[in-house]
Structure formats: structure tokens, C-alpha cells
Design a protein around this motif. Structure first.
Motif, PDB file in Angstrom:
ATOM      1  N   LEU A   1      -4.448   8.608 -14.602  1.00  0.00           N
ATOM      2  CA  LEU A   1      -3.866   8.278 -13.300  1.00  0.00           C
ATOM      3  C   LEU A   1      -3.672   6.769 -13.152  1.00  0.00           C
ATOM      4  N   LEU A   2      -4.661   6.001 -13.560  1.00  0.00           N
ATOM      5  CA  LEU A   2      -4.560   4.544 -13.472  1.00  0.00           C
ATOM      6  C   LEU A   2      -3.394   4.040 -14.317  1.00  0.00           C
ATOM      7  N   ASP A   3      -3.290   4.529 -15.537  1.00  0.00           N
ATOM      8  CA  ASP A   3      -2.205   4.118 -16.418  1.00  0.00           C
ATOM      9  C   ASP A   3      -0.850   4.531 -15.838  1.00  0.00           C
ATOM     10  N   CYS A   4      -0.760   5.729 -15.322  1.00  0.00           N
ATOM     11  CA  CYS A   4       0.480   6.231 -14.727  1.00  0.00           C
ATOM     12  C   CYS A   4       0.881   5.377 -13.530  1.00  0.00           C
ATOM     13  N   MET A   5      -0.078   5.057 -12.677  1.00  0.00           N
ATOM     14  CA  MET A   5       0.214   4.238 -11.492  1.00  0.00           C
ATOM     15  C   MET A   5       0.664   2.839 -11.892  1.00  0.00           C
ATOM     16  N   GLN A   6      -0.009   2.250 -12.865  1.00  0.00           N
ATOM     17  CA  GLN A   6       0.370   0.906 -13.308  1.00  0.00           C
ATOM     18  C   GLN A   6       1.790   0.901 -13.852  1.00  0.00           C
ATOM     19  N   ARG A   7       2.146   1.925 -14.614  1.00  0.00           N
ATOM     20  CA  ARG A   7       3.523   2.021 -15.145  1.00  0.00           C
ATOM     21  C   ARG A   7       4.519   2.182 -13.999  1.00  0.00           C
ATOM     22  N   ALA A   8       4.206   3.066 -13.047  1.00  0.00           N
ATOM     23  CA  ALA A   8       5.119   3.324 -11.926  1.00  0.00           C
ATOM     24  C   ALA A   8       5.313   2.077 -11.076  1.00  0.00           C
ATOM     25  N   LEU A   9       4.234   1.374 -10.776  1.00  0.00           N
ATOM     26  CA  LEU A   9       4.331   0.166  -9.959  1.00  0.00           C
ATOM     27  C   LEU A   9       5.062  -0.947 -10.697  1.00  0.00           C
ATOM     28  N   SER A  10       4.829  -1.033 -11.997  1.00  0.00           N
ATOM     29  CA  SER A  10       5.524  -2.034 -12.810  1.00  0.00           C
ATOM     30  C   SER A  10       7.025  -1.753 -12.822  1.00  0.00           C
TER      31      SER A  10
ATOM     32  N   ARG B   1       0.825  -1.201   0.000  1.00  0.00           N
ATOM     33  CA  ARG B   1       0.000   0.000   0.000  1.00  0.00           C
ATOM     34  C   ARG B   1       0.859   1.252   0.000  1.00  0.00           C
ATOM     35  N   GLY B   2       2.010   1.176   0.659  1.00  0.00           N
ATOM     36  CA  GLY B   2       2.931   2.309   0.641  1.00  0.00           C
ATOM     37  C   GLY B   2       3.397   2.610  -0.772  1.00  0.00           C
ATOM     38  N   ASP B   3       3.712   1.562  -1.527  1.00  0.00           N
ATOM     39  CA  ASP B   3       4.110   1.729  -2.925  1.00  0.00           C
ATOM     40  C   ASP B   3       2.969   2.334  -3.731  1.00  0.00           C
ATOM     41  N   ASP B   4       1.736   1.872  -3.478  1.00  0.00           N
ATOM     42  CA  ASP B   4       0.569   2.396  -4.185  1.00  0.00           C
ATOM     43  C   ASP B   4       0.385   3.884  -3.908  1.00  0.00           C
ATOM     44  N   VAL B   5       0.506   4.261  -2.641  1.00  0.00           N
ATOM     45  CA  VAL B   5       0.332   5.660  -2.254  1.00  0.00           C
ATOM     46  C   VAL B   5       1.417   6.518  -2.895  1.00  0.00           C
ATOM     47  N   GLU B   6       2.662   6.059  -2.848  1.00  0.00           N
ATOM     48  CA  GLU B   6       3.760   6.810  -3.465  1.00  0.00           C
ATOM     49  C   GLU B   6       3.527   6.970  -4.961  1.00  0.00           C
ATOM     50  N   ALA B   7       3.096   5.903  -5.619  1.00  0.00           N
ATOM     51  CA  ALA B   7       2.842   5.966  -7.063  1.00  0.00           C
ATOM     52  C   ALA B   7       1.712   6.952  -7.354  1.00  0.00           C
ATOM     53  N   PHE B   8       0.657   6.885  -6.557  1.00  0.00           N
ATOM     54  CA  PHE B   8      -0.480   7.793  -6.752  1.00  0.00           C
ATOM     55  C   PHE B   8      -0.043   9.246  -6.567  1.00  0.00           C
ATOM     56  N   GLU B   9       0.664   9.526  -5.477  1.00  0.00           N
ATOM     57  CA  GLU B   9       1.099  10.896  -5.210  1.00  0.00           C
ATOM     58  C   GLU B   9       2.016  11.401  -6.313  1.00  0.00           C
TER      59      GLU B   9
END
Length: 177
Positions: free
Chosen positions: A163-172, A106-114
Motif C-alpha cells: 500500500l505504501l509503495d502504491c500510494m507513493q507511485r500514485a502521488l508521484s 490530504r485529499g490527494d493522499d486519501v484518493e491515492a489510498f482508496e
């Protein structure tokens, strides 16, 4: 107190500050009541600070503080046995490793979202901020900014998809790195 002690204290403060979000998520996963979780977190932070000299610099600080939090949760549970809702010790033991993993994820998700929100144009960020104000609706946002409701729906859909696409790229990228 010497310079070495002061330097060590500074390092511990920096490590604790960096681990605080993950530590908070970890405790809140194991303690269902938010008020109780905040109390456990406070007790955990106090214990960490009082026993910081036991931490060996260069080792995994987050693992160390999560282990302390785990014991603080168990101590809290013993005090709360009369409560109507509580997890069994066996369940807490079973959840603890998953809670640590989940908190990290979840920390990774929050960082990616921010990070992704920061990349939005100021206009798009303002639109998102307005839409997610308490009790805001698409209609109220449209009226506030003087745009048709349909245009606001379209813009929000476009922003959310980006945002969804950006987060998926960042998390990947993080998983690969």
C-alpha cells in the motif's frame, strides 16, 4: 424556474459535492472543535447555496467556497470569543492559506489510498478490514480466520508495504501530471 436555472443549480450541486471533502478538511483545520467545525461547515454550505448565483461558472469553485468558509470561520470565532480555547485572528489569517494547501494534499493522499486499497485482492482487503475493526488485534484476527498469528503479522506487513509503495507511485504520478 427555467431550464437554464435548473441546469445552473445542477452544476452548482455537482461542484459543491465535488468540493465537499476539501471544504470539510479546510474548516476542520481552522476550527479545533469538531462539533464547532461541523456547525461552521453547515453554515458555509447554507451560505454557498443561498448565494450560488454570485459564483461565476468556469472559475475556481473550490477557491470560492474556501474563501466563504474562511469568513464563516471568522464569524464563528466572533461568536465564540468567550470560549476557553480559540485561535487569534492573526493565527487564523496565517493558517488559512496553509489549511487550504494541506486540505488539498490530504485529499490527494486519501484518493491515492482508496485507489490502492481498491487494487488489493479481496482476501488482502478483508484482512486489512478485520485488523482495523475497533479493538481488533492481530491475535483476534488470526483466531477469526484460522491462521497462525505469525502468518497474519507477515501478511499485514506485506500488505502495508505494498500500500505504501502504491500510494507513493500514485502521488508521484499526480505531481508529475
Amino acid at each position: 424556474m427555467g431550464d437554464a436555472d435548473s441546469q445552473r443549480d445542477d452544476q452548482i450541486v455537482e461542484l459543491l459535492t465535488g468540493a465537499q471533502q476539501q471544504l470539510t478538511r479546510y474548516v476542520r483545520t481552522l476550527v479545533p472543535n469538531r462539533t464547532d467545525a461541523d456547525e461552521v461547515l453547515q453554515e458555509t454550505n447554507l451560505y454557498i447555496w443561498r448565494n450560488a448565483d454570485q459564483f461565476e461558472l468556469g472559475t475556481n469553485f473550490t477557491a470560492w467556497v474556501c474563501r466563504i468558509a474562511h469568513y464563516q470561520v471568522l464569524t464563528h470565532r466572533k461568536r465564540q470569543l468567550r470560549s476557553r480555547l480559540h485561535f487569534s485572528d492573526a493565527l487564523v489569517e496565517q493558517l488559512a492559506p496553509r489549511a487550504a494547501e494541506s486540505a488539498a494534499r490530504r485529499g490527494d493522499d486519501v484518493e491515492a489510498f482508496e485507489s490502492c486499497v481498491a487494487k488489493l485482492s479481496e482476501r488482502d482487503r478483508r484482512l486489512i478490514d478485520l485488523r482495523y475493526e475497533p479493538e481488533a488485534t492481530v491475535q483476534s484476527v488470526a483466531e477469526r480466520i484460522g491462521r497462525p498469528k505469525k502468518a497474519v503479522y507477515y501478511a499485514l506487513g506485506r500488505i502495508r508495504a505494498w500500500l505504501l509503495d502504491c500510494m507513493q507511485r500514485a502521488l508521484s504520478e499526480r505531481r508529475r501530471g
